[in-house]
Scaffold this motif. Structure first.
Motif, PDB file in Angstrom:
ATOM      1  N   ALA A 153       0.832  -1.198   0.000  1.00 59.83           N
ATOM      2  CA  ALA A 153       0.000   0.000   0.000  1.00 59.83           C
ATOM      3  C   ALA A 153       0.869   1.251   0.000  1.00 59.83           C
ATOM      4  O   ALA A 153       0.592   2.210  -0.729  1.00 59.83           O
ATOM      5  N   ILE A 154       1.930   1.227   0.784  1.00 52.60           N
ATOM      6  CA  ILE A 154       2.793   2.405   0.839  1.00 52.60           C
ATOM      7  C   ILE A 154       3.491   2.603  -0.502  1.00 52.60           C
ATOM      8  O   ILE A 154       3.500   3.710  -1.061  1.00 52.60           O
ATOM      9  N   ALA A 155       4.039   1.515  -1.049  1.00 47.95           N
ATOM     10  CA  ALA A 155       4.717   1.631  -2.341  1.00 47.95           C
ATOM     11  C   ALA A 155       3.767   2.174  -3.403  1.00 47.95           C
ATOM     12  O   ALA A 155       4.101   3.103  -4.144  1.00 47.95           O
ATOM     13  N   GLY A 156       2.568   1.617  -3.447  1.00 43.69           N
ATOM     14  CA  GLY A 156       1.613   2.024  -4.475  1.00 43.69           C
ATOM     15  C   GLY A 156       1.156   3.456  -4.286  1.00 43.69           C
ATOM     16  O   GLY A 156       1.039   4.213  -5.245  1.00 43.69           O
ATOM     17  N   TYR A 157       0.907   3.854  -3.040  1.00 45.24           N
ATOM     18  CA  TYR A 157       0.351   5.183  -2.810  1.00 45.24           C
ATOM     19  C   TYR A 157       1.396   6.271  -3.014  1.00 45.24           C
ATOM     20  O   TYR A 157       1.133   7.287  -3.651  1.00 45.24           O
ATOM     21  N   VAL A 158       2.583   6.046  -2.476  1.00 44.87           N
ATOM     22  CA  VAL A 158       3.612   7.074  -2.608  1.00 44.87           C
ATOM     23  C   VAL A 158       4.079   7.176  -4.060  1.00 44.87           C
ATOM     24  O   VAL A 158       4.227   8.265  -4.602  1.00 44.87           O
ATOM     25  N   GLY A 159       4.265   6.019  -4.683  1.00 43.17           N
ATOM     26  CA  GLY A 159       4.605   6.012  -6.101  1.00 43.17           C
ATOM     27  C   GLY A 159       5.996   6.545  -6.380  1.00 43.17           C
ATOM     28  O   GLY A 159       6.822   6.718  -5.478  1.00 43.17           O
ATOM     29  N   GLY A 160       6.262   6.782  -7.652  1.00 39.35           N
ATOM     30  CA  GLY A 160       7.518   7.397  -8.063  1.00 39.35           C
ATOM     31  C   GLY A 160       8.735   6.572  -7.686  1.00 39.35           C
ATOM     32  O   GLY A 160       8.748   5.355  -7.809  1.00 39.35           O
ATOM     33  N   ARG A 161       9.765   7.254  -7.195  1.00 40.97           N
ATOM     34  CA  ARG A 161      11.033   6.593  -6.921  1.00 40.97           C
ATOM     35  C   ARG A 161      10.914   5.616  -5.749  1.00 40.97           C
ATOM     36  O   ARG A 161      11.483   4.534  -5.771  1.00 40.97           O
ATOM     37  N   VAL A 162      10.166   6.029  -4.725  1.00 40.70           N
ATOM     38  CA  VAL A 162       9.975   5.161  -3.557  1.00 40.70           C
ATOM     39  C   VAL A 162       9.395   3.821  -3.996  1.00 40.70           C
ATOM     40  O   VAL A 162       9.874   2.742  -3.612  1.00 40.70           O
ATOM     41  N   ASP A 163       8.349   3.912  -4.816  1.00 45.20           N
ATOM     42  CA  ASP A 163       7.693   2.709  -5.328  1.00 45.20           C
ATOM     43  C   ASP A 163       8.700   1.853  -6.077  1.00 45.20           C
ATOM     44  O   ASP A 163       8.782   0.636  -5.886  1.00 45.20           O
ATOM     45  N   ASN A 164       9.490   2.516  -6.912  1.00 39.28           N
ATOM     46  CA  ASN A 164      10.464   1.808  -7.720  1.00 39.28           C
ATOM     47  C   ASN A 164      11.449   1.024  -6.862  1.00 39.28           C
ATOM     48  O   ASN A 164      11.662  -0.170  -7.066  1.00 39.28           O
ATOM     49  N   VAL A 165      12.017   1.703  -5.868  1.00 40.60           N
ATOM     50  CA  VAL A 165      12.992   1.049  -4.994  1.00 40.60           C
ATOM     51  C   VAL A 165      12.338  -0.096  -4.229  1.00 40.60           C
ATOM     52  O   VAL A 165      12.850  -1.219  -4.173  1.00 40.60           O
ATOM     53  N   MET A 166      11.161   0.190  -3.654  1.00 41.27           N
ATOM     54  CA  MET A 166      10.503  -0.826  -2.839  1.00 41.27           C
ATOM     55  C   MET A 166      10.166  -2.073  -3.654  1.00 41.27           C
ATOM     56  O   MET A 166      10.352  -3.204  -3.191  1.00 41.27           O
ATOM     57  N   MET A 167       9.691  -1.866  -4.866  1.00 43.50           N
ATOM     58  CA  MET A 167       9.302  -3.029  -5.645  1.00 43.50           C
ATOM     59  C   MET A 167      10.514  -3.767  -6.221  1.00 43.50           C
ATOM     60  O   MET A 167      10.447  -4.967  -6.441  1.00 43.50           O
ATOM     61  N   ARG A 168      11.624  -3.057  -6.448  1.00 41.33           N
ATOM     62  CA  ARG A 168      12.825  -3.762  -6.899  1.00 41.33           C
ATOM     63  C   ARG A 168      13.342  -4.670  -5.788  1.00 41.33           C
ATOM     64  O   ARG A 168      13.829  -5.763  -6.038  1.00 41.33           O
ATOM     65  N   ILE A 169      13.201  -4.199  -4.530  1.00 41.23           N
ATOM     66  CA  ILE A 169      13.586  -5.057  -3.404  1.00 41.23           C
ATOM     67  C   ILE A 169      12.754  -6.335  -3.433  1.00 41.23           C
ATOM     68  O   ILE A 169      13.272  -7.446  -3.273  1.00 41.23           O
ATOM     69  N   VAL A 170      11.455  -6.162  -3.673  1.00 42.84           N
ATOM     70  CA  VAL A 170      10.587  -7.338  -3.756  1.00 42.84           C
ATOM     71  C   VAL A 170      11.044  -8.258  -4.884  1.00 42.84           C
ATOM     72  O   VAL A 170      11.113  -9.478  -4.726  1.00 42.84           O
ATOM     73  N   ASP A 171      11.391  -7.656  -6.028  1.00 47.19           N
ATOM     74  CA  ASP A 171      11.849  -8.469  -7.161  1.00 47.19           C
ATOM     75  C   ASP A 171      13.080  -9.277  -6.799  1.00 47.19           C
ATOM     76  O   ASP A 171      13.188 -10.458  -7.144  1.00 47.19           O
ATOM     77  N   VAL A 172      14.011  -8.619  -6.090  1.00 50.25           N
ATOM     78  CA  VAL A 172      15.241  -9.319  -5.704  1.00 50.25           C
ATOM     79  C   VAL A 172      14.907 -10.501  -4.794  1.00 50.25           C
ATOM     80  O   VAL A 172      15.381 -11.619  -4.989  1.00 50.25           O
ATOM     81  N   LEU A 173      14.042 -10.232  -3.777  1.00 45.21           N
ATOM     82  CA  LEU A 173      13.677 -11.303  -2.858  1.00 45.21           C
ATOM     83  C   LEU A 173      12.955 -12.424  -3.593  1.00 45.21           C
ATOM     84  O   LEU A 173      13.104 -13.602  -3.283  1.00 45.21           O
ATOM     85  N   TYR A 174      12.163 -12.032  -4.593  1.00 42.00           N
ATOM     86  CA  TYR A 174      11.432 -13.014  -5.383  1.00 42.00           C
ATOM     87  C   TYR A 174      12.385 -13.968  -6.087  1.00 42.00           C
ATOM     88  O   TYR A 174      12.140 -15.160  -6.220  1.00 42.00           O
ATOM     89  N   SER A 175      13.483 -13.401  -6.557  1.00 38.87           N
ATOM     90  CA  SER A 175      14.369 -14.199  -7.392  1.00 38.87           C
ATOM     91  C   SER A 175      15.213 -15.166  -6.565  1.00 38.87           C
ATOM     92  O   SER A 175      15.848 -16.058  -7.110  1.00 38.87           O
ATOM     93  N   LEU A 176      15.236 -14.964  -5.227  1.00 40.13           N
ATOM     94  CA  LEU A 176      15.956 -15.929  -4.390  1.00 40.13           C
ATOM     95  C   LEU A 176      15.164 -17.230  -4.357  1.00 40.13           C
ATOM     96  O   LEU A 176      13.948 -17.216  -4.268  1.00 40.13           O
ATOM     97  N   PRO A 177      15.867 -18.359  -4.409  1.00 40.50           N
ATOM     98  CA  PRO A 177      15.143 -19.632  -4.295  1.00 40.50           C
ATOM     99  C   PRO A 177      14.568 -19.778  -2.891  1.00 40.50           C
ATOM    100  O   PRO A 177      15.305 -19.955  -1.921  1.00 40.50           O
ATOM    101  N   TYR A 178      13.260 -19.679  -2.842  1.00 42.84           N
ATOM    102  CA  TYR A 178      12.482 -19.620  -1.613  1.00 42.84           C
ATOM    103  C   TYR A 178      12.819 -20.748  -0.650  1.00 42.84           C
ATOM    104  O   TYR A 178      13.170 -20.527   0.509  1.00 42.84           O
TER     105      TYR A 178
END
Lengths: 338, 336
Positions: A153-178
């Protein structure tokens, strides 16, 4: 649901409010009582009840949950043993019995699912395992809800660069073998006590399972934040935090609930998998996964040790999935065709 | 609190630009106007003329990015709102400047009870307790003419009709007794009978509370019946500015004349409805000269070459046109 149906009474009520409202608008002051409206939730509930599989799922989940919670206590009261009770040192008692069999081979209600290698009652252990499996599933889902919803919610609402950084972190965590991450976490911080191990299991599963939730919520928020009611809320001076958590997040609840119900079985399966591998729940505590792991060692001789926990788990997971699917159909406005 | 000249709001040289891939869109370009306490100001113009952006700029709700208030002043009660901190402007929004939006269908939160949404306002700005706020919410709903307010307050927005939702919006906007109410096309999404009721309601509440109103609309009939002053906007500029009476009697701008001619005449037996030829210009790529030149009946060479001057025609009447005086005289006025 293509069958012709005559209008049910509550559907008639559903037409009511709009008409009452329209009347009220035209002649203010002339309206008497108005019909109680159907809320979104009541609507969804009605649709859910029409879905037979979902109702089946709901019933099974409720039965399994209740019997897991009170079952071990009831067994202790009635038969006098706890799930981790090992009868005695008498080798005749500590071996495994098939279902409905007493020590002398006679018919007995004492062990409807037989006993395990050590002579512990399998039924009581399956129920206790259910407690832990459901507990892990629900608690880890709640953790992932809390983190995922706030983060997304925070990433989506704030948007812009914050959103970008936050979601890239998620992408990185996603790519780790769970699974490997969880296994590494669990073996690195291996705890001495079974309870400590259980807590570690929550943390390990919880930290990686919020990612999808964060993405789902972010997507929802992105489309919600441009709606006029958010602008209206901002125009009334509501703070951003309040807008996110009081105005936007409740509007994402539908998909969030659906995903959460579908996530519970997924997490339970992960827990079972980890326990099966020996990283999860440790004896004397039991989960369906660890019971299955014990059972598989004796599958040729004592098949019931695998069959009962396995079937119970499969049934519960099926039911949770049916329930989740049913909830999705009931809550998703896009699917509201029938 | 008010300035010596009685102005509640003074907008000076406001420019709000949007940066798009297509270039800079000057949605609001050098706009100035004043609003006196207790007055109603109408802002009319076609879609995309900058009406809404002007008002979003006043309470600093322009979506940023891509929008940006480039320069100007918005002096409200002697304070420049554009210089306030975010916290300070939030205390003004809703408390002293409230807004009503165009579409009552989407401007209420579908997941919150009407009472909750109303209570939020006074709890936030007036420090009401839950009980006080609830009582106040119901009083407000009664004020705006919602029958059975006590029961209706517990409904969700989808249980309200469009007219009732707009009433609820108005109740919400007025619940802190703001000094300025900005109504952004409050009746566009409603049918005609409800429109009349809502406008009547705004008028009544304005009389009772003395709130100043900025009414954005593209309905000239609404402007005529509701406002004291009118601003006609086109392509982000003020084209004409006058008292309502004067603007309708002696328009001094070809664009205003065109707009007035486009109003259907109910007494006409038959005939074609007049429309201004052409389309509004693309504000990202304005040609030099007057933005209305391509569509204007009065166009001459100078119109495509030079940007028109803002001509004063009367004590309170300005028009952006090279031939403002001529048009004004033609309408029957005598320019000062």
């Amino acid at each position: 649901m293509a069958t012709e149906k005559k209008p049910e009474p509550d559907e008639l009520i559903h037409i009511g409010p709009e008409m009452a409202v329209a009347e009220a608008d035209l002649m203010p002051g002339e309206v008497g009582r108005f019909v109680q409206g159907t809320s979104l939730w009541r609507d969804a509930w009605r649709r859910l009840l029409k879905n037979k599989l979902a109702v089946f799922g709901l019933v099974v989940v409720v039965i399994v949950t209740i019997s897991s919670i009170i079952g071990p206590t009831v067994i202790q009261r009635v038969f006098g043993f706890t799930p981790d009770y090992i009868p005695s040192n008498d080798p005749r008692l500590t071996q495994s019995f098939p279902p409905f069999t007493g020590p002398n081979g006679e018919f007995s209600w004492a062990h409807p699912m037989g006993t395990d290698n050590a002579g512990r009652d399998q039924f009581a252990r399956v129920l206790q395992g259910g407690q832990i499996s459901l507990f892990v599933g629900i608690l880890a889902t709640l953790v992932s809800l809390l983190i995922g919803v706030s983060y997304g919610a925070i990433a989506g609402y704030v948007g812009g660069r914050v959103d970008n950084v936050m979601m890239r972190i998620v992408d990185v965590l996603y790519s780790l073998p769970y699974v490997i991450v969880v296994i590494v976490l669990l073996s690195m911080f291996r705890s001495q006590t079974p309870r400590g191990q259980l807590i570690l299991l929550f943390v390990a599963i919880g930290t990686v399972s919020w990612l999808t939730m964060a993405r789902i919520v972010r997507g929802q928020v992105l489309s919600l934040k441009n709606q006029e009611f958010v602008l209206a809320a901002r125009a009334t001076g509501v703070s951003n935090t309040r807008i996110i958590f009081r105005h936007i997040v409740p509007n994402t609840l539908g998909p969030v609930i659906v995903y959460a119900t579908l996530e519970i079985p997924q997490i339970m399966l992960t827990e079972a998998f980890l326990s099966f591998l020996g990283f999860g729940v440790q004896a004397p505590l039991a989960s369906w996964g660890s019971l299955a792991a014990d059972g598989i060692q004796n599958i040729a001789v004592f098949p019931w040790q695998l069959i009962f926990p396995g079937v119970t788990m499969a049934l519960t997971l099926f039911s949770l999935n049916f329930l989740g699917d049913g909830l999705r159909d009931a809550l998703d406005p896009q699917m509201r065709t029938v | 609190m008010a300035n010596a000249d009685g102005n509640l709001l003074e907008v000076k040289n406001l420019r709000t630009y949007f940066e798009t891939d297509d270039g800079i869109v000057k949605a609001v370009d050098d706009i100035s106007f004043q609003l006196k306490r207790g007055e109603t100001l109408g802002i009319v113009g076609e879609s995309g003329s900058g009406k809404s952006v002007t008002n979003l700029s006043i309470i600093r709700l322009v979506p940023t990015p891509p929008g940006k208030i480039v320069s100007g002043q918005v002096v409200f009660n002697g304070n420049d709102l554009l210089l306030l901190s975010n916290d300070a402007i939030r205390k003004i929004r809703g408390r002293r400047i409230a807004m009503i939006f165009q579409d009552p269908m989407t401007s209420l939160n579908p997941f919150m009870k009407i009472s909750k949404q109303l209570m939020e306002m006074t709890e936030l700005h007036l420090g009401h307790t839950k009980a006080q706020a609830h009582a106040h919410a119901i009083r407000m709903l009664e004020t705006v003419g919602i029958p059975d307010a006590r029961e209706r307050a517990e409904s969700y927005p989808h249980e309200f009709s469009g007219g009732m939702r707009q009433r609820a919006m108005i109740a919400m906007a007025l619940s802190c007794e703001p000094e300025l109410l900005i109504a952004d096309e409050p009746t566009t999404a409603l049918d005609v009978t409800i429109q009349a009721q809502i406008l009547e309601l705004i008028k009544k509440l304005k009389r009772e509370t003395g709130t100043s109103v900025i009414l954005i609309t593209h309905d000239l009939g609404v402007v005529a019946g509701m406002t004291d002053h009118v601003i006609v906007m086109y392509a982000g500029k003020i084209f004409e500015q006058a008292t309502t009476k004067e603007l309708f009697a002696v328009p001094g701008n070809p664009y205003t004349k065109g707009l007035l001619r486009s109003v259907p005449d109910p007494t006409a037996e038959q005939g074609k409805l007049y429309q201004i030829p052409g389309l509004p210009p693309d504000v990202a790529h304005l040609k030099p000269g007057c933005p209305f030149a391509q569509r204007c009946d009065y166009t001459q060479d100078i119109c495509t070459r030079e940007f028109p001057p803002f001509v004063q025609l009367n004590a309170d009447h300005y028009s952006l046109c090279h031939f403002a005086r001529e048009v004004y005289s033609e309408s029957g006025g005598t320019p000062v």
